[in-house]
Design a protein around this motif. Structure first.
Motif, PDB file in Angstrom:
ATOM      1  N   SER A   8      86.011  11.834  81.151  1.00  0.00           N
ATOM      2  CA  SER A   8      86.988  12.903  81.377  1.00  0.00           C
ATOM      3  C   SER A   8      88.167  12.767  80.423  1.00  0.00           C
ATOM      4  O   SER A   8      88.655  13.754  79.861  1.00  0.00           O
ATOM      5  CB  SER A   8      87.485  12.881  82.823  1.00  0.00           C
ATOM      6  OG  SER A   8      86.467  13.244  83.714  1.00  0.00           O
ATOM      7  N   LEU A   9      88.625  11.533  80.232  1.00  0.00           N
ATOM      8  CA  LEU A   9      89.733  11.290  79.316  1.00  0.00           C
ATOM      9  C   LEU A   9      89.364  11.706  77.896  1.00  0.00           C
ATOM     10  O   LEU A   9      90.142  12.369  77.198  1.00  0.00           O
ATOM     11  CB  LEU A   9      90.135   9.819  79.356  1.00  0.00           C
ATOM     12  CG  LEU A   9      91.247   9.394  78.400  1.00  0.00           C
ATOM     13  CD1 LEU A   9      92.526  10.179  78.666  1.00  0.00           C
ATOM     14  CD2 LEU A   9      91.509   7.895  78.526  1.00  0.00           C
ATOM     15  N   LEU A  10      88.176  11.331  77.464  1.00  0.00           N
ATOM     16  CA  LEU A  10      87.744  11.687  76.117  1.00  0.00           C
ATOM     17  C   LEU A  10      87.611  13.196  75.959  1.00  0.00           C
ATOM     18  O   LEU A  10      87.942  13.755  74.908  1.00  0.00           O
ATOM     19  CB  LEU A  10      86.411  10.999  75.797  1.00  0.00           C
ATOM     20  CG  LEU A  10      86.498   9.481  75.595  1.00  0.00           C
ATOM     21  CD1 LEU A  10      85.102   8.869  75.545  1.00  0.00           C
ATOM     22  CD2 LEU A  10      87.276   9.143  74.329  1.00  0.00           C
ATOM     23  N   GLN A  11      87.133  13.876  77.005  1.00  0.00           N
ATOM     24  CA  GLN A  11      87.039  15.325  76.951  1.00  0.00           C
ATOM     25  C   GLN A  11      88.406  15.971  76.792  1.00  0.00           C
ATOM     26  O   GLN A  11      88.571  16.921  76.009  1.00  0.00           O
ATOM     27  CB  GLN A  11      86.358  15.845  78.225  1.00  0.00           C
ATOM     28  CG  GLN A  11      84.860  15.661  78.260  1.00  0.00           C
ATOM     29  CD  GLN A  11      84.139  16.615  77.321  1.00  0.00           C
ATOM     30  OE1 GLN A  11      84.445  17.810  77.283  1.00  0.00           O
ATOM     31  NE2 GLN A  11      83.189  16.104  76.567  1.00  0.00           N
ATOM     32  N   LEU A  12      89.404  15.461  77.506  1.00  0.00           N
ATOM     33  CA  LEU A  12      90.748  16.019  77.388  1.00  0.00           C
ATOM     34  C   LEU A  12      91.341  15.774  76.004  1.00  0.00           C
ATOM     35  O   LEU A  12      91.996  16.655  75.432  1.00  0.00           O
ATOM     36  CB  LEU A  12      91.665  15.431  78.457  1.00  0.00           C
ATOM     37  CG  LEU A  12      91.543  16.010  79.860  1.00  0.00           C
ATOM     38  CD1 LEU A  12      92.581  15.382  80.773  1.00  0.00           C
ATOM     39  CD2 LEU A  12      91.701  17.520  79.865  1.00  0.00           C
ATOM     40  N   ILE A  13      91.116  14.580  75.462  1.00  0.00           N
ATOM     41  CA  ILE A  13      91.587  14.297  74.100  1.00  0.00           C
ATOM     42  C   ILE A  13      90.951  15.277  73.117  1.00  0.00           C
ATOM     43  O   ILE A  13      91.605  15.802  72.203  1.00  0.00           O
ATOM     44  CB  ILE A  13      91.268  12.841  73.720  1.00  0.00           C
ATOM     45  CG1 ILE A  13      92.109  11.871  74.564  1.00  0.00           C
ATOM     46  CG2 ILE A  13      91.519  12.601  72.226  1.00  0.00           C
ATOM     47  CD1 ILE A  13      91.728  10.420  74.400  1.00  0.00           C
ATOM     48  N   TRP A  14      89.664  15.535  73.312  1.00  0.00           N
ATOM     49  CA  TRP A  14      88.942  16.473  72.462  1.00  0.00           C
ATOM     50  C   TRP A  14      89.532  17.880  72.585  1.00  0.00           C
ATOM     51  O   TRP A  14      89.785  18.562  71.596  1.00  0.00           O
ATOM     52  CB  TRP A  14      87.477  16.464  72.884  1.00  0.00           C
ATOM     53  CG  TRP A  14      86.523  17.158  71.948  1.00  0.00           C
ATOM     54  CD1 TRP A  14      86.808  17.805  70.779  1.00  0.00           C
ATOM     55  CD2 TRP A  14      85.102  17.254  72.120  1.00  0.00           C
ATOM     56  NE1 TRP A  14      85.663  18.306  70.225  1.00  0.00           N
ATOM     57  CE2 TRP A  14      84.598  17.984  71.012  1.00  0.00           C
ATOM     58  CE3 TRP A  14      84.215  16.801  73.094  1.00  0.00           C
ATOM     59  CZ2 TRP A  14      83.238  18.269  70.867  1.00  0.00           C
ATOM     60  CZ3 TRP A  14      82.862  17.090  72.943  1.00  0.00           C
ATOM     61  CH2 TRP A  14      82.384  17.804  71.847  1.00  0.00           C
ATOM     62  N   LEU A  15      89.774  18.317  73.825  1.00  0.00           N
ATOM     63  CA  LEU A  15      90.301  19.657  74.048  1.00  0.00           C
ATOM     64  C   LEU A  15      91.694  19.838  73.442  1.00  0.00           C
ATOM     65  O   LEU A  15      92.057  20.933  73.012  1.00  0.00           O
ATOM     66  CB  LEU A  15      90.360  19.961  75.549  1.00  0.00           C
ATOM     67  CG  LEU A  15      89.029  20.046  76.288  1.00  0.00           C
ATOM     68  CD1 LEU A  15      89.263  20.261  77.775  1.00  0.00           C
ATOM     69  CD2 LEU A  15      88.158  21.142  75.722  1.00  0.00           C
ATOM     70  N   ALA A  16      92.488  18.771  73.437  1.00  0.00           N
ATOM     71  CA  ALA A  16      93.856  18.843  72.922  1.00  0.00           C
ATOM     72  C   ALA A  16      93.932  18.701  71.413  1.00  0.00           C
ATOM     73  O   ALA A  16      94.993  18.935  70.821  1.00  0.00           O
ATOM     74  CB  ALA A  16      94.717  17.760  73.576  1.00  0.00           C
ATOM     75  N   ALA A 137      87.395  24.567  80.604  1.00  0.00           N
ATOM     76  CA  ALA A 137      86.896  23.358  79.975  1.00  0.00           C
ATOM     77  C   ALA A 137      87.428  22.103  80.664  1.00  0.00           C
ATOM     78  O   ALA A 137      86.701  21.127  80.858  1.00  0.00           O
ATOM     79  CB  ALA A 137      87.270  23.336  78.496  1.00  0.00           C
ATOM     80  N   ALA A 138      88.707  22.131  81.042  1.00  0.00           N
ATOM     81  CA  ALA A 138      89.294  20.972  81.719  1.00  0.00           C
ATOM     82  C   ALA A 138      88.651  20.761  83.082  1.00  0.00           C
ATOM     83  O   ALA A 138      88.398  19.617  83.488  1.00  0.00           O
ATOM     84  CB  ALA A 138      90.805  21.172  81.869  1.00  0.00           C
ATOM     85  N   ALA A 139      88.368  21.856  83.799  1.00  0.00           N
ATOM     86  CA  ALA A 139      87.711  21.734  85.094  1.00  0.00           C
ATOM     87  C   ALA A 139      86.327  21.124  84.941  1.00  0.00           C
ATOM     88  O   ALA A 139      85.919  20.268  85.740  1.00  0.00           O
ATOM     89  CB  ALA A 139      87.622  23.103  85.768  1.00  0.00           C
ATOM     90  N   ARG A 140      85.593  21.542  83.914  1.00  0.00           N
ATOM     91  CA  ARG A 140      84.250  21.002  83.701  1.00  0.00           C
ATOM     92  C   ARG A 140      84.291  19.529  83.291  1.00  0.00           C
ATOM     93  O   ARG A 140      83.307  18.814  83.459  1.00  0.00           O
ATOM     94  CB  ARG A 140      83.522  21.825  82.636  1.00  0.00           C
ATOM     95  CG  ARG A 140      83.142  23.220  83.108  1.00  0.00           C
ATOM     96  CD  ARG A 140      82.256  23.159  84.346  1.00  0.00           C
ATOM     97  NE  ARG A 140      81.912  24.469  84.858  1.00  0.00           N
ATOM     98  CZ  ARG A 140      80.823  25.156  84.502  1.00  0.00           C
ATOM     99  NH1 ARG A 140      79.980  24.644  83.629  1.00  0.00           N
ATOM    100  NH2 ARG A 140      80.593  26.337  85.033  1.00  0.00           N
ATOM    101  N   SER A 141      85.415  19.097  82.753  1.00  0.00           N
ATOM    102  CA  SER A 141      85.535  17.684  82.375  1.00  0.00           C
ATOM    103  C   SER A 141      85.794  16.784  83.578  1.00  0.00           C
ATOM    104  O   SER A 141      85.699  15.562  83.476  1.00  0.00           O
ATOM    105  CB  SER A 141      86.664  17.495  81.364  1.00  0.00           C
ATOM    106  OG  SER A 141      87.939  17.538  82.001  1.00  0.00           O
TER     107      SER A 141
END
Length: 225
Positions: A8-16, A137-141
């Motif tokens: 989840s953390l990596l997904q958020l870094i990716w999204l940002a 996207a954040a919800a799916r992460s």
């Protein structure tokens, strides 16, 4: 607060990340017009401008709507998502700002379809806005709303400091100092956003809207807003 799972953390870094192909780097959100008018002219005035923008427009507006949209996506509440998406569209105070959120929303949706095959169906019939797509996207992460808001704010800050470095212009060290100051301000801005509801969420920034409208006719410019 429990720590985010690594994925989840990596997904958020990716999204940002400014490298996400949604076009955020091509907008200054009125900053270039503020430079042209002389309101922003050095590191101190640019930092002040962005801190004020974080607290006066981003926190009560896009961050607050993101905080509301994420649980709606978690719950599969499409009606609520549509209401929030319509709110984003209705609060864009200039043609440039509306085009920005629509273009970034469309680009984000194209990226989402590569990773979430059902994304197109979830957004069917929506003129997708950027905060609502980010919330999906954040919800799916698996991220919580506060973490998602912090990631969104940091991605915004990276794009805006890069815009200031180019438009003022400033050096890279100045940009990093400005980003550090914005990062210090982000937790309070997110707290403000999280505390707002439908009655207190707002997007009202008359001078920013005026500068954005002036930017549409600016003789020479680097950015699309």
């Amino acid at each position: 607060m429990n720590a985010l799972a690594p994925q989840s953390l990596l997904q958020l870094i990716w999204l940002a990340s400014p490298a996400l192909p949604v076009g955020g780097f091509s907008y200054s959100e009125g900053l270039e017009a503020a430079v042209d008018s002389g309101r922003v002219h050095d590191e101190a005035s640019a930092a002040h401008w962005l801190v004020e923008q974080l607290h006066l427009t981003l926190a009560p507006g896009d961050l607050a709507v993101l905080a509301a949209a994420l649980p709606a996506w978690h719950a599969g509440d499409q009606a609520r998502v549509r209401v929030l998406n319509d709110w984003v569209l209705s609060t864009r105070e200039s043609a440039e700002f509306r085009l920005q959120t629509e273009q970034m929303g469309r680009s984000f949706l194209e990226w989402l379809k590569l990773h979430h095959p059902d994304a197109q169906a979830c957004f069917d019939g929506l003129a997708t806005t950027y905060p609502i797509a980010f919330a999906f996207a954040a919800a799916r992460s698996g991220a919580d709303a506060r973490s998602a808001c912090l990631a969104f704010a940091f991605g915004w800050a990276e794009n805006m400091t890069a815009a200031a470095v180019k438009a003022v212009p400033l050096g890279q060290s100045a940009g990093q100092r400005m980003l550090a100051r914005l990062a210090q301000e982000m937790p309070a801005a997110v707290d403000d956003a999280m505390a707002r509801d439908d009655d207190t969420r707002q997007a009202f920034s008359p001078m920013l809207a005026i500068l954005s409208a002036q930017h549409e006719h600016q003789y020479s410019r680097l950015f699309r807003s």
